[in-house]
Design a protein around this motif. Sequence first.
Motif, PDB file in Angstrom:
ATOM      1  N   TYR A  35       0.829  -1.202   0.000  1.00  0.00           N
ATOM      2  CA  TYR A  35       0.000   0.000   0.000  1.00  0.00           C
ATOM      3  C   TYR A  35       0.867   1.256   0.000  1.00  0.00           C
ATOM      4  CZ  TYR A  35      -3.159  -3.621   1.560  1.00  0.00           C
ATOM      5  OH  TYR A  35      -3.866  -4.790   1.655  1.00  0.00           O
ATOM      6  N   SER A  36       0.392   2.265  -0.695  1.00  0.00           N
ATOM      7  CA  SER A  36       1.085   3.548  -0.738  1.00  0.00           C
ATOM      8  C   SER A  36       0.843   4.309   0.557  1.00  0.00           C
ATOM      9  CB  SER A  36       0.574   4.372  -1.923  1.00  0.00           C
ATOM     10  OG  SER A  36       1.004   5.711  -1.820  1.00  0.00           O
ATOM     11  N   SER A  37       1.861   5.031   1.009  1.00  0.00           N
ATOM     12  CA  SER A  37       1.732   5.798   2.246  1.00  0.00           C
ATOM     13  C   SER A  37       0.744   6.957   2.118  1.00  0.00           C
ATOM     14  CB  SER A  37       3.103   6.342   2.659  1.00  0.00           C
ATOM     15  OG  SER A  37       3.636   7.177   1.648  1.00  0.00           O
ATOM     16  N   LYS A  38       0.355   7.323   0.884  1.00  0.00           N
ATOM     17  CA  LYS A  38      -0.587   8.436   0.721  1.00  0.00           C
ATOM     18  C   LYS A  38      -2.038   8.002   0.909  1.00  0.00           C
ATOM     19  CE  LYS A  38      -1.359   8.147  -4.298  1.00  0.00           C
ATOM     20  NZ  LYS A  38      -1.235   8.851  -5.586  1.00  0.00           N
ATOM     21  N   ASN A  39      -2.284   6.682   0.995  1.00  0.00           N
ATOM     22  CA  ASN A  39      -3.638   6.172   1.175  1.00  0.00           C
ATOM     23  C   ASN A  39      -3.867   5.724   2.614  1.00  0.00           C
ATOM     24  OD1 ASN A  39      -4.585   6.457  -1.514  1.00  0.00           O
ATOM     25  ND2 ASN A  39      -3.449   4.611  -2.108  1.00  0.00           N
ATOM     26  N   SER A  40      -5.037   6.022   3.146  1.00  0.00           N
ATOM     27  CA  SER A  40      -5.387   5.499   4.466  1.00  0.00           C
ATOM     28  C   SER A  40      -5.696   4.017   4.348  1.00  0.00           C
ATOM     29  CB  SER A  40      -6.586   6.249   5.039  1.00  0.00           C
ATOM     30  OG  SER A  40      -7.717   6.116   4.194  1.00  0.00           O
ATOM     31  N   LEU A  41      -5.479   3.294   5.453  1.00  0.00           N
ATOM     32  CA  LEU A  41      -5.676   1.853   5.476  1.00  0.00           C
ATOM     33  C   LEU A  41      -6.905   1.484   6.292  1.00  0.00           C
ATOM     34  CD1 LEU A  41      -2.018   0.617   6.052  1.00  0.00           C
ATOM     35  CD2 LEU A  41      -3.233   0.853   3.886  1.00  0.00           C
TER      36      LEU A  41
ATOM     37  N   ASN B  57       5.466   4.465   8.466  1.00  0.00           N
ATOM     38  CA  ASN B  57       6.678   4.580   7.672  1.00  0.00           C
ATOM     39  C   ASN B  57       6.746   3.421   6.678  1.00  0.00           C
ATOM     40  OD1 ASN B  57       9.166   5.483   6.793  1.00  0.00           O
ATOM     41  ND2 ASN B  57      10.106   5.476   8.830  1.00  0.00           N
ATOM     42  N   ALA B  58       7.658   3.501   5.738  1.00  0.00           N
ATOM     43  CA  ALA B  58       7.851   2.396   4.809  1.00  0.00           C
ATOM     44  C   ALA B  58       8.331   1.177   5.570  1.00  0.00           C
ATOM     45  CB  ALA B  58       8.865   2.783   3.739  1.00  0.00           C
ATOM     46  N   GLY B  59       7.804   0.007   5.214  1.00  0.00           N
ATOM     47  CA  GLY B  59       8.230  -1.212   5.883  1.00  0.00           C
ATOM     48  C   GLY B  59       7.151  -2.273   5.865  1.00  0.00           C
TER      49      GLY B  59
ATOM     50  N   PRO C 218       4.626  10.450  10.147  1.00  0.00           N
ATOM     51  CA  PRO C 218       3.562  11.385   9.773  1.00  0.00           C
ATOM     52  C   PRO C 218       4.125  12.739   9.381  1.00  0.00           C
ATOM     53  CG  PRO C 218       3.735  11.253  12.154  1.00  0.00           C
ATOM     54  CD  PRO C 218       4.694  10.242  11.600  1.00  0.00           C
ATOM     55  N   ILE C 219       3.382  13.459   8.543  1.00  0.00           N
ATOM     56  CA  ILE C 219       3.756  14.827   8.200  1.00  0.00           C
ATOM     57  C   ILE C 219       3.058  15.733   9.206  1.00  0.00           C
ATOM     58  CG2 ILE C 219       3.642  16.632   6.444  1.00  0.00           C
ATOM     59  CD1 ILE C 219       3.676  14.452   4.350  1.00  0.00           C
ATOM     60  N   LEU C 220       3.815  16.307  10.104  1.00  0.00           N
ATOM     61  CA  LEU C 220       3.266  17.118  11.178  1.00  0.00           C
ATOM     62  C   LEU C 220       3.224  18.585  10.756  1.00  0.00           C
ATOM     63  CD1 LEU C 220       5.251  15.486  14.130  1.00  0.00           C
ATOM     64  CD2 LEU C 220       2.989  14.861  13.245  1.00  0.00           C
ATOM     65  N   SER C 221       2.322  19.335  11.349  1.00  0.00           N
ATOM     66  CA  SER C 221       2.217  20.761  11.032  1.00  0.00           C
ATOM     67  C   SER C 221       3.284  21.535  11.808  1.00  0.00           C
ATOM     68  CB  SER C 221       0.823  21.288  11.398  1.00  0.00           C
ATOM     69  OG  SER C 221       0.592  21.157  12.793  1.00  0.00           O
ATOM     70  N   TRP C 222       3.826  22.540  11.141  1.00  0.00           N
ATOM     71  CA  TRP C 222       4.842  23.401  11.748  1.00  0.00           C
ATOM     72  C   TRP C 222       4.418  24.857  11.567  1.00  0.00           C
ATOM     73  CZ3 TRP C 222       9.886  22.126  13.711  1.00  0.00           C
ATOM     74  CH2 TRP C 222      10.143  20.751  13.759  1.00  0.00           C
ATOM     75  N   ASN C 223       4.805  25.687  12.520  1.00  0.00           N
ATOM     76  CA  ASN C 223       4.576  27.124  12.385  1.00  0.00           C
ATOM     77  C   ASN C 223       5.699  27.885  13.056  1.00  0.00           C
ATOM     78  OD1 ASN C 223       3.807  27.621  15.249  1.00  0.00           O
ATOM     79  ND2 ASN C 223       2.064  26.306  14.706  1.00  0.00           N
ATOM     80  N   THR C 224       5.727  29.173  12.799  1.00  0.00           N
ATOM     81  CA  THR C 224       6.778  30.025  13.348  1.00  0.00           C
ATOM     82  C   THR C 224       6.190  30.920  14.420  1.00  0.00           C
ATOM     83  OG1 THR C 224       7.921  30.059  11.233  1.00  0.00           O
ATOM     84  CG2 THR C 224       8.514  31.768  12.808  1.00  0.00           C
TER      85      THR C 224
END
Length: 439
Positions: A297-303, A365-367, A418-424
């Motif tokens: 499965y691709s990491s861009k798709n939910s499982l 993550n990939a694995g 995961p891609i987490l949100s960042w701000n300044t």
Amino acid sequence: MSNPVIRVENLSKKYIIGHQQQEKYTALRDVIANGTRSLGHKLTRRKQAEDPTREEFWALKDVSFEVNQGDRVGIIGRNGAGKSTLLKVLSRIVEPTQGSVRIRGRVSSLLEVGTGFHPELTGRENIFLNGAILGMSKVEIKRKFDEIVAFAEVEKFLDTPVKRYSSGMYVRLAFAVAAHLEPEILIVDEVLAVGDAQFQKKCLGKMEKVGKEGRTVIFVSHNMQAIQSLCEKAIYLKQGQLISLGKCQPVVAQYLTMTGNIDSEIAWKEESAPGNQDFKLTAVRVSSQDGNSGGVYSSKNSLLFEVEFVSSSVHPGLCIGFDLLTQDGFTVLRSYQTDLPPEQTLPVQVGKNRWCCNVPAGLLNAGIYHLAPRIGIHNQYWIVHLDPVVQFEVVLDHGISPFWNSLQGRRRPGAIAPILSWNTQLVATAQTNYDVEQV
């Protein structure tokens, strides 16, 4: 220099399985007939294999290994691999059919709820009984008595017959006795799964302490994380044969790889499905939101993790979920349907049920990952506690961001990515004036 306290050489254990061809129960006439038939076979020197109602089953076949003093060894394998039979042989409960077992030191075993306990005796009396069975004097048992009771947390019920104990109380006291009466070799089966998470953690800590004191621990568990955190070595059994013996992590990784089902789906017929008379687990599946069920499965798709079961009754304390493990046996997470707020918790229907758990895109993550179903009554007992039953792989999608695209298949450390949100945020810096004293 090695100092083996357990030496197993070419160990085999055979059982004779009887099959009733028509009757659903055994009557007195069947016992007499079977006895007469057995005598006839001996007189005529016929082999038991010729009897269609009897079958040979080798629970262990030609197993050899050594365990040194102070080793902490985990024994792993699927249900029916021969783990419990091996422990019973090591505990001198059953005799081997072939081969030999040499053990040096006093052995204390906890193989199933109530092992070594007399149900009519109180908790206090059973502590002294078990100590006597281990060959300890009354003085030695008294010296450890308060420590055992404190660990088991059964002070209020110490003078109550253990037949009135709950399964959790039974196990707490049984483990406390087995671990505290100073055995040279401590053998513990999956029975610890009956206890709650806090008790299991307490037991693992005690076993680790026992090992550091130079005593030997043999531990059977389906919890690969517990095996790896406690044990230095592992033995992998499959269908009664020793597949691998060595350092814990590579043996666990080999076991999970050989156990997993790359089709990411397993199903059982209801009559042979794991569970009990009220609950049967009939299927476990992994798929993605785009309909892919191929196992990669691709990491861009939910499982979607799907659990299918049949229930003949409704129990308010029923917890249905899974453990998600990495290829080397690390538990990424455990999830139950009861994690939701009460108003969102899914109701169990009498009959066939199919529940899906959604895993967000980009979390893993990939694995290669493994899924192990975990179903039971909250803080009481397991109904289904299986080895990993399905396997699937996650691959990185390189269209998420320019940075991810630049990785070109390289894997970040960690089980999740995961891609987490960042701000300044502006941080005000206070200016400090220092007075310098003139000398």
